[in-house]
Design a protein around this motif. Sequence first.
Motif, PDB file in Angstrom:
ATOM      1  N   GLY A  33       0.787  -1.222   0.000  1.00  0.00           N
ATOM      2  CA  GLY A  33       0.000   0.000   0.000  1.00  0.00           C
ATOM      3  C   GLY A  33       0.822   1.277   0.000  1.00  0.00           C
ATOM      4  N   ASP A  34       2.137   1.163   0.182  1.00  0.00           N
ATOM      5  CA  ASP A  34       2.996   2.348   0.180  1.00  0.00           C
ATOM      6  C   ASP A  34       3.135   2.936  -1.217  1.00  0.00           C
ATOM      7  OD1 ASP A  34       3.665   2.539   2.862  1.00  0.00           O
ATOM      8  OD2 ASP A  34       5.553   1.441   2.654  1.00  0.00           O
ATOM      9  N   THR A  35       3.283   4.238  -1.254  1.00  0.00           N
ATOM     10  CA  THR A  35       3.673   4.955  -2.465  1.00  0.00           C
ATOM     11  C   THR A  35       4.825   5.869  -2.067  1.00  0.00           C
ATOM     12  OG1 THR A  35       2.213   6.830  -2.043  1.00  0.00           O
ATOM     13  CG2 THR A  35       1.280   4.989  -3.328  1.00  0.00           C
ATOM     14  N   LEU A  36       5.554   6.376  -3.042  1.00  0.00           N
ATOM     15  CA  LEU A  36       6.627   7.305  -2.692  1.00  0.00           C
ATOM     16  C   LEU A  36       6.065   8.536  -1.998  1.00  0.00           C
ATOM     17  CD1 LEU A  36       9.255   7.342  -5.578  1.00  0.00           C
ATOM     18  CD2 LEU A  36       9.364   6.211  -3.373  1.00  0.00           C
ATOM     19  N   ALA A  40       7.307   9.738   1.537  1.00  0.00           N
ATOM     20  CA  ALA A  40       7.859  11.089   1.645  1.00  0.00           C
ATOM     21  C   ALA A  40       7.189  11.855   2.781  1.00  0.00           C
ATOM     22  CB  ALA A  40       7.687  11.830   0.323  1.00  0.00           C
ATOM     23  N   LEU A  41       5.868  11.760   2.869  1.00  0.00           N
ATOM     24  CA  LEU A  41       5.154  12.423   3.963  1.00  0.00           C
ATOM     25  C   LEU A  41       5.601  11.890   5.319  1.00  0.00           C
ATOM     26  CD1 LEU A  41       1.459  12.640   2.698  1.00  0.00           C
ATOM     27  CD2 LEU A  41       3.079  14.514   2.994  1.00  0.00           C
ATOM     28  N   GLY A  44       9.055  13.349   5.980  1.00  0.00           N
ATOM     29  CA  GLY A  44       9.251  14.780   5.821  1.00  0.00           C
ATOM     30  C   GLY A  44      10.220  15.152   4.715  1.00  0.00           C
ATOM     31  N   VAL A  45      10.224  14.370   3.651  1.00  0.00           N
ATOM     32  CA  VAL A  45      11.072  14.662   2.491  1.00  0.00           C
ATOM     33  C   VAL A  45      10.173  14.768   1.258  1.00  0.00           C
ATOM     34  CG1 VAL A  45      13.082  13.502   3.474  1.00  0.00           C
ATOM     35  CG2 VAL A  45      11.531  12.212   2.019  1.00  0.00           C
ATOM     36  N   THR A  46      10.739  15.121   0.131  1.00  0.00           N
ATOM     37  CA  THR A  46       9.953  15.206  -1.091  1.00  0.00           C
ATOM     38  C   THR A  46      10.037  13.900  -1.868  1.00  0.00           C
ATOM     39  OG1 THR A  46      11.783  16.034  -2.434  1.00  0.00           O
ATOM     40  CG2 THR A  46      10.401  17.691  -1.283  1.00  0.00           C
ATOM     41  N   VAL A  47       9.046  13.692  -2.713  1.00  0.00           N
ATOM     42  CA  VAL A  47       9.070  12.518  -3.596  1.00  0.00           C
ATOM     43  C   VAL A  47      10.318  12.585  -4.468  1.00  0.00           C
ATOM     44  CG1 VAL A  47       7.905  11.366  -5.523  1.00  0.00           C
ATOM     45  CG2 VAL A  47       6.570  12.181  -3.576  1.00  0.00           C
ATOM     46  N   TRP A  48      10.622  13.778  -4.975  1.00  0.00           N
ATOM     47  CA  TRP A  48      11.800  13.947  -5.830  1.00  0.00           C
ATOM     48  C   TRP A  48      13.074  13.546  -5.084  1.00  0.00           C
ATOM     49  CZ3 TRP A  48      13.287  13.983 -10.528  1.00  0.00           C
ATOM     50  CH2 TRP A  48      14.531  14.512 -10.890  1.00  0.00           C
ATOM     51  N   ALA A  49      13.206  13.933  -3.817  1.00  0.00           N
ATOM     52  CA  ALA A  49      14.397  13.577  -3.028  1.00  0.00           C
ATOM     53  C   ALA A  49      14.514  12.066  -2.900  1.00  0.00           C
ATOM     54  CB  ALA A  49      14.344  14.233  -1.654  1.00  0.00           C
ATOM     55  N   ALA A  53      17.647   9.936  -4.416  1.00  0.00           N
ATOM     56  CA  ALA A  53      18.450   9.137  -3.490  1.00  0.00           C
ATOM     57  C   ALA A  53      18.451   7.653  -3.844  1.00  0.00           C
ATOM     58  CB  ALA A  53      17.950   9.327  -2.063  1.00  0.00           C
ATOM     59  N   ASN A  54      17.377   7.217  -4.524  1.00  0.00           N
ATOM     60  CA  ASN A  54      17.239   5.791  -4.819  1.00  0.00           C
ATOM     61  C   ASN A  54      17.290   5.466  -6.305  1.00  0.00           C
ATOM     62  OD1 ASN A  54      16.577   4.472  -2.084  1.00  0.00           O
ATOM     63  ND2 ASN A  54      15.393   6.359  -2.114  1.00  0.00           N
ATOM     64  N   ASN A  55      17.651   6.462  -7.118  1.00  0.00           N
ATOM     65  CA  ASN A  55      17.769   6.266  -8.562  1.00  0.00           C
ATOM     66  C   ASN A  55      16.488   5.671  -9.155  1.00  0.00           C
ATOM     67  OD1 ASN A  55      19.139   6.529 -10.978  1.00  0.00           O
ATOM     68  ND2 ASN A  55      20.005   4.481 -10.858  1.00  0.00           N
ATOM     69  N   ILE A  56      15.351   6.271  -8.800  1.00  0.00           N
ATOM     70  CA  ILE A  56      14.044   5.808  -9.274  1.00  0.00           C
ATOM     71  C   ILE A  56      13.555   6.782 -10.336  1.00  0.00           C
ATOM     72  CG2 ILE A  56      11.640   5.402  -8.633  1.00  0.00           C
ATOM     73  CD1 ILE A  56      12.646   4.698  -5.814  1.00  0.00           C
ATOM     74  N   SER A  57      13.398   6.303 -11.574  1.00  0.00           N
ATOM     75  CA  SER A  57      12.948   7.193 -12.646  1.00  0.00           C
ATOM     76  C   SER A  57      11.426   7.315 -12.680  1.00  0.00           C
ATOM     77  CB  SER A  57      13.466   6.703 -13.993  1.00  0.00           C
ATOM     78  OG  SER A  57      13.033   5.383 -14.235  1.00  0.00           O
ATOM     79  N   ASP A  58      10.721   6.267 -12.303  1.00  0.00           N
ATOM     80  CA  ASP A  58       9.256   6.281 -12.321  1.00  0.00           C
ATOM     81  C   ASP A  58       8.748   6.169 -10.886  1.00  0.00           C
ATOM     82  OD1 ASP A  58       6.517   5.882 -12.569  1.00  0.00           O
ATOM     83  OD2 ASP A  58       6.701   4.372 -14.141  1.00  0.00           O
ATOM     84  N   PRO A  59       8.179   7.254 -10.329  1.00  0.00           N
ATOM     85  CA  PRO A  59       7.751   7.232  -8.924  1.00  0.00           C
ATOM     86  C   PRO A  59       6.619   6.244  -8.649  1.00  0.00           C
ATOM     87  CG  PRO A  59       6.973   9.213  -9.991  1.00  0.00           C
ATOM     88  CD  PRO A  59       7.885   8.526 -10.965  1.00  0.00           C
TER      89      PRO A  59
END
Length: 71
Positions: A33-36, A40-41, A44-49, A53-59
């Motif tokens: 059930g997790d999503t980026l 992130a919420l 307290g970081v952003t999805v982009w961060a 940090a994890n080299n993920i091209s498709d969130p």
Amino acid sequence: DPNQLTVGQRLRIPPAASVPTATPSRTYVVQRGDTLYIIALKFGVTVWALQVANNISDPDKVYVGQVLKIP
């Protein structure tokens, strides 16, 4: 007045702060059930961060059991 600028006004812009490049010390294991966005919420970081940090091209492509570095 900090909310008003005038034409020709000179602004002083401080130098950009350096961004630490240390390896993140926190990790998180993706749960069902997790999503980026949710992760992130939670941290307290952003999805982009998280993506960077994890080299993920498709969130939208994270999977249960995946270990993510938390920046």
